[in-house]
Structure formats: structure tokens, C-alpha cells
Scaffold this motif. Structure first.
Motif, mmCIF file in Angstrom:
data_model
loop_
_atom_site.group_PDB
_atom_site.id
_atom_site.type_symbol
_atom_site.label_atom_id
_atom_site.label_comp_id
_atom_site.label_asym_id
_atom_site.label_seq_id
_atom_site.Cartn_x
_atom_site.Cartn_y
_atom_site.Cartn_z
ATOM 1 N N GLY A 162 0.825 -1.202 0.000
ATOM 2 C CA GLY A 162 0.000 0.000 0.000
ATOM 3 C C GLY A 162 0.862 1.257 0.000
ATOM 4 O O GLY A 162 2.086 1.184 0.152
ATOM 5 N N VAL A 163 0.212 2.403 -0.153
ATOM 6 C CA VAL A 163 0.964 3.660 -0.210
ATOM 7 C C VAL A 163 1.641 3.984 1.112
ATOM 8 O O VAL A 163 2.622 4.724 1.143
ATOM 9 N N THR A 164 1.158 3.434 2.207
ATOM 10 C CA THR A 164 1.791 3.679 3.504
ATOM 11 C C THR A 164 2.801 2.601 3.879
ATOM 12 O O THR A 164 3.408 2.669 4.940
ATOM 13 N N SER A 165 2.996 1.617 3.019
ATOM 14 C CA SER A 165 3.939 0.535 3.288
ATOM 15 C C SER A 165 5.365 1.067 3.352
ATOM 16 O O SER A 165 5.738 2.006 2.636
ATOM 17 N N ALA A 166 6.161 0.446 4.185
ATOM 18 C CA ALA A 166 7.571 0.824 4.300
ATOM 19 C C ALA A 166 8.326 0.544 2.999
ATOM 20 O O ALA A 166 9.342 1.166 2.723
ATOM 21 N N LEU A 167 7.823 -0.368 2.175
ATOM 22 C CA LEU A 167 8.467 -0.669 0.892
ATOM 23 C C LEU A 167 8.188 0.390 -0.170
ATOM 24 O O LEU A 167 8.923 0.494 -1.151
ATOM 25 N N MET A 168 7.138 1.179 0.024
ATOM 26 C CA MET A 168 6.714 2.109 -1.023
ATOM 27 C C MET A 168 7.787 3.132 -1.375
ATOM 28 O O MET A 168 7.952 3.482 -2.544
#
Length: 170
Positions: free
Chosen positions: A32-38
Motif C-alpha cells: 500500500g501507499v503507507t507501506s515501508a516498501l513504497m
């Protein structure tokens, strides 16, 4: 008119969607847009755009800047890899290779970003794993946890500095 900027933005987000779809296909998880991977997805999408997106003159941005095309191989985003520590082993009995998740390449050097459950490393030597071992959900989850903790620690540090600056200015 901001046509070129809008096209770049559209292409960047399309590349981000493609990278997110690949992660979903390989791991079965949604970024998601709040994911640490983003943050890393966006960074890698921008890197890909500069190295591979052709302009009207048939050249990439990288080729325009450096005079030659980028021809080195890369790994798939979020792929599990074997990497060599840049500094080498601390002693002769310490391993100099480890498993990590490939997050992309550095824009200023030929180094690769690889994350483990301990930190994000910059390294020049990466080995791809056999196809059956390239997508380790357990390793990816430990990396995401590290990235979340790092982001939280950075925010806390920034908040502490702001509070300290405000307090000192009284």
C-alpha cells in the motif's frame, strides 16, 4: 502547459503499479501507499525510468547524460539475493556473504541496495538465487519490519530535535 512533467508522473506511477503487481504476484502481499516498501518502490521506478525510458530522440535520460546506454543486469525488485558485504568479513571466521532483499541500485554509483533484517546495505556484489529460492516471504517480512522501525526511529528523532530546538529558543 506541463505536458512533459505530467507524462513523467504518469509513467512513474505506472512503473510503481507494475512493481507492486510483481510483489503481489511473487509474494501474495499487497504494497500500500503507507507501506515501508513504497519509498523503495518509487526510488526504483525513478531509477528504471532514467535508465530505460526512451525519449523522442531514441535515447534514455541516462544515455543523454553519460553518452552511453545502461547495459548492466539488474535483479527483480524485492527479489531475495545473496550479497557480499562491502567491507569484507570482520575476521577470517566471519561469513562475507548473506541473504537479503534487493531494493534497487544507487543513482550515484554502481552499488546495489540490499536489505536484511538488520539494515540496508550498499554492495557491489550480488548473486541471484535459483528461481525456487528467489521469493522468501519470511525474509521480506523481516526487511519490512526493519524499514518500519527505521522510519519510526527517524520520525521520533526528528520530533525530538524539533522539540529540543523549540525548547532552546525560549
Amino acid at each position: 502547459s506541463q505536458g512533459a512533467v505530467e507524462r513523467w508522473r504518469e509513467t512513474l506511477w505506472a512503473t510503481c503499479r507494475t512493481l507492486k503487481a510483481a510483489i503481489k504476484g511473487n509474494y501474495g502481499i499487497t504494497v500500500g501507499v503507507t507501506s515501508a516498501l513504497m519509498t523503495w518502490v518509487i526510488k526504483h521506478a525513478s531509477w528504471l525510468h532514467n535508465r530505460y525510458q526512451l525519449h523522442a530522440d531514441g535515447k534514455t535520460s541516462y544515455e543523454r547524460r553519460w553518452g552511453n546506454s545502461h547495459s548492466k543486469s539488474i535483479c527483480e525488485f524485492a527479489e531475495a539475493v545473496l550479497f557480499r558485504y562491502a567491507s569484507g568479513p570482520e575476521s577470517k571466521t566471519t561469513a562475507s556473504w548473506d541473504y537479503g532483499i534487493w531494493l534497487g541500485k544507487c543513482t550515484q554509483s554502481d552499488e546495489r541496495y540490499v536489505a536484511t533484517d538488520k539494515m540496508v546495505f550498499r554492495t557491489t556484489t550480488v548473486r541471484r538465487l535459483p528461481l525456487s529460492e528467489r521469493y522468501s516471504l519470511k525474509l521480506l517480512q523481516s526487511v519490512v519490519t526493519l524499514l518500519i522501525l527505521h522510519r519510526f526511529a527517524s520520525v521520533c528523532f526528528d520530533v525530538a530535535n524539533i522539540a529540543l530546538c523549540c525548547f532552546n529558543s525560549l
